[in-house]
Design an enzyme around this catalytic site. Sequence first.
Site, PDB file in Angstrom:
ATOM      1  CG  ASP A   2      -2.862  -0.672   1.237  1.00  0.00           C
ATOM      2  OD1 ASP A   2      -2.806   0.286   0.075  1.00  0.00           O
ATOM      3  OD2 ASP A   2      -2.985  -0.618   1.719  1.00  0.00           O
ATOM      4  N   GLY A   5       0.337   5.687  -4.626  1.00  0.00           N
ATOM      5  CA  GLY A   5      -0.467   6.446  -4.871  1.00  0.00           C
ATOM      6  C   GLY A   5       0.272   7.890  -3.480  1.00  0.00           C
ATOM      7  CG  ASN A  50      -6.394  -3.472  -6.750  1.00  0.00           C
ATOM      8  OD1 ASN A  50      -5.631  -3.735  -6.819  1.00  0.00           O
ATOM      9  ND2 ASN A  50      -6.902  -2.525  -5.850  1.00  0.00           N
TER      10      ASN A  50
HETATM   11  C1  FPP Z   1      -1.362   0.069  -3.612  1.00  0.00           C
HETATM   12  O1  FPP Z   1      -0.937   1.443  -3.452  1.00  0.00           O
HETATM   13  C2  FPP Z   1      -0.819  -0.749  -5.029  1.00  0.00           C
HETATM   14  C3  FPP Z   1      -1.413  -1.489  -5.985  1.00  0.00           C
HETATM   15  C4  FPP Z   1      -2.710  -1.601  -5.793  1.00  0.00           C
HETATM   16  C5  FPP Z   1      -1.131  -1.404  -6.808  1.00  0.00           C
HETATM   17  C6  FPP Z   1      -0.059  -2.682  -7.274  1.00  0.00           C
HETATM   18  C7  FPP Z   1       1.669  -2.816  -7.000  1.00  0.00           C
HETATM   19  C8  FPP Z   1       2.478  -2.539  -7.196  1.00  0.00           C
HETATM   20  C9  FPP Z   1       2.097  -1.192  -9.102  1.00  0.00           C
HETATM   21  C10 FPP Z   1       3.926  -2.721  -6.596  1.00  0.00           C
HETATM   22  C11 FPP Z   1       4.891  -3.562  -7.309  1.00  0.00           C
HETATM   23  C12 FPP Z   1       4.535  -3.707  -8.197  1.00  0.00           C
HETATM   24  C13 FPP Z   1       4.835  -5.487  -8.760  1.00  0.00           C
HETATM   25  C14 FPP Z   1       4.211  -5.541 -10.044  1.00  0.00           C
HETATM   26  C15 FPP Z   1       3.684  -6.508  -8.187  1.00  0.00           C
HETATM   27  P1  FPP Z   1      -2.067   2.829  -3.889  1.00  0.00           P
HETATM   28  O2  FPP Z   1      -2.478   2.849  -5.770  1.00  0.00           O
HETATM   29  O3  FPP Z   1      -3.245   1.360  -3.061  1.00  0.00           O
HETATM   30  O4  FPP Z   1      -1.964   3.483  -3.152  1.00  0.00           O
HETATM   31  P2  FPP Z   1      -2.230   5.085  -2.404  1.00  0.00           P
HETATM   32  O5  FPP Z   1      -3.097   3.512  -1.100  1.00  0.00           O
HETATM   33  O6  FPP Z   1      -1.349   5.662  -1.609  1.00  0.00           O
HETATM   34  O7  FPP Z   1      -3.231   5.748  -2.904  1.00  0.00           O
END
Ligand code: FPP
Length: 211
Positions: A2, A5, A50
């Site tokens: 997490d 972003g 997601n």
């Molecule tokens: C959570 O941060 C991240 C995700 C849902 C995306 C997936 C993870 C990655 C891209 C990092 C690792 C990469 C791979 C390819 C496994 P968020 O978008 O929820 O951030 P926020 O909570 O700050 O908005």
Amino acid sequence: MDGNGRWAKRKHLPRTEGHTEGEENLARLVRVAVTRNVGWLTVFGFSTENWVRPRTEVRHILGLHKKLFGRVAELNELNVRIQWMGRPFDSPDARTPKYVQRAIRKAIADTAQNTGMVLTVAFDYGSHAEMVHAAQQAAADGPVTQASIESHLYLPELPPVDVMVRTSGELRISNFMLWQSVGAEVYFTDRPWPDFDGHELDAALALVPQP
Ligand code: FPP
């Protein structure tokens, strides 16, 4: 993982830059985990929930999975075997695009001989979907028992979770490995995923009771 972003926002960068850095950090952390003799590292790369994110963000994250599953040379150098778990590609509600499927299949095949740490990437994964799938399969085989459900989880080879890590100040569990994490320690940290480093990993591992 997490907080990609929020990490980007703090730096006045687009959210996608946070995901890019998140993928880079995963590659760094895999290296560190290997030096700590971690046997199994399982990460939540993309959940069944997601898909509702903006299309450009989803596309960017899919590209990062292709990149991650393309790191075969690095994984082989580290003797790491890669695995994937999520909604089976042929199930009616599965969403994984063909090019990501190909990258996943190739990475699994090209690292299959490695005997060190197992890195499992959960993609198009949710515990609810996994448990429903396991229960349906178990029921088709005969009486439903704990053992029969366990044998039909996406990756029955995964051992029970020792420690679950949640980054970026979220003090909650989500739809991740709920069956497997009965008895798991939980490590919460305020750091966003791109800043999760070896010190953080050590603090999480310190929670695991030694046999
Ligand atoms: C959570 O941060 C991240 C995700 C849902 C995306 C997936 C993870 C990655 C891209 C990092 C690792 C990469 C791979 C390819 C496994 P968020 O978008 O929820 O951030 P926020 O909570 O700050 O908005």
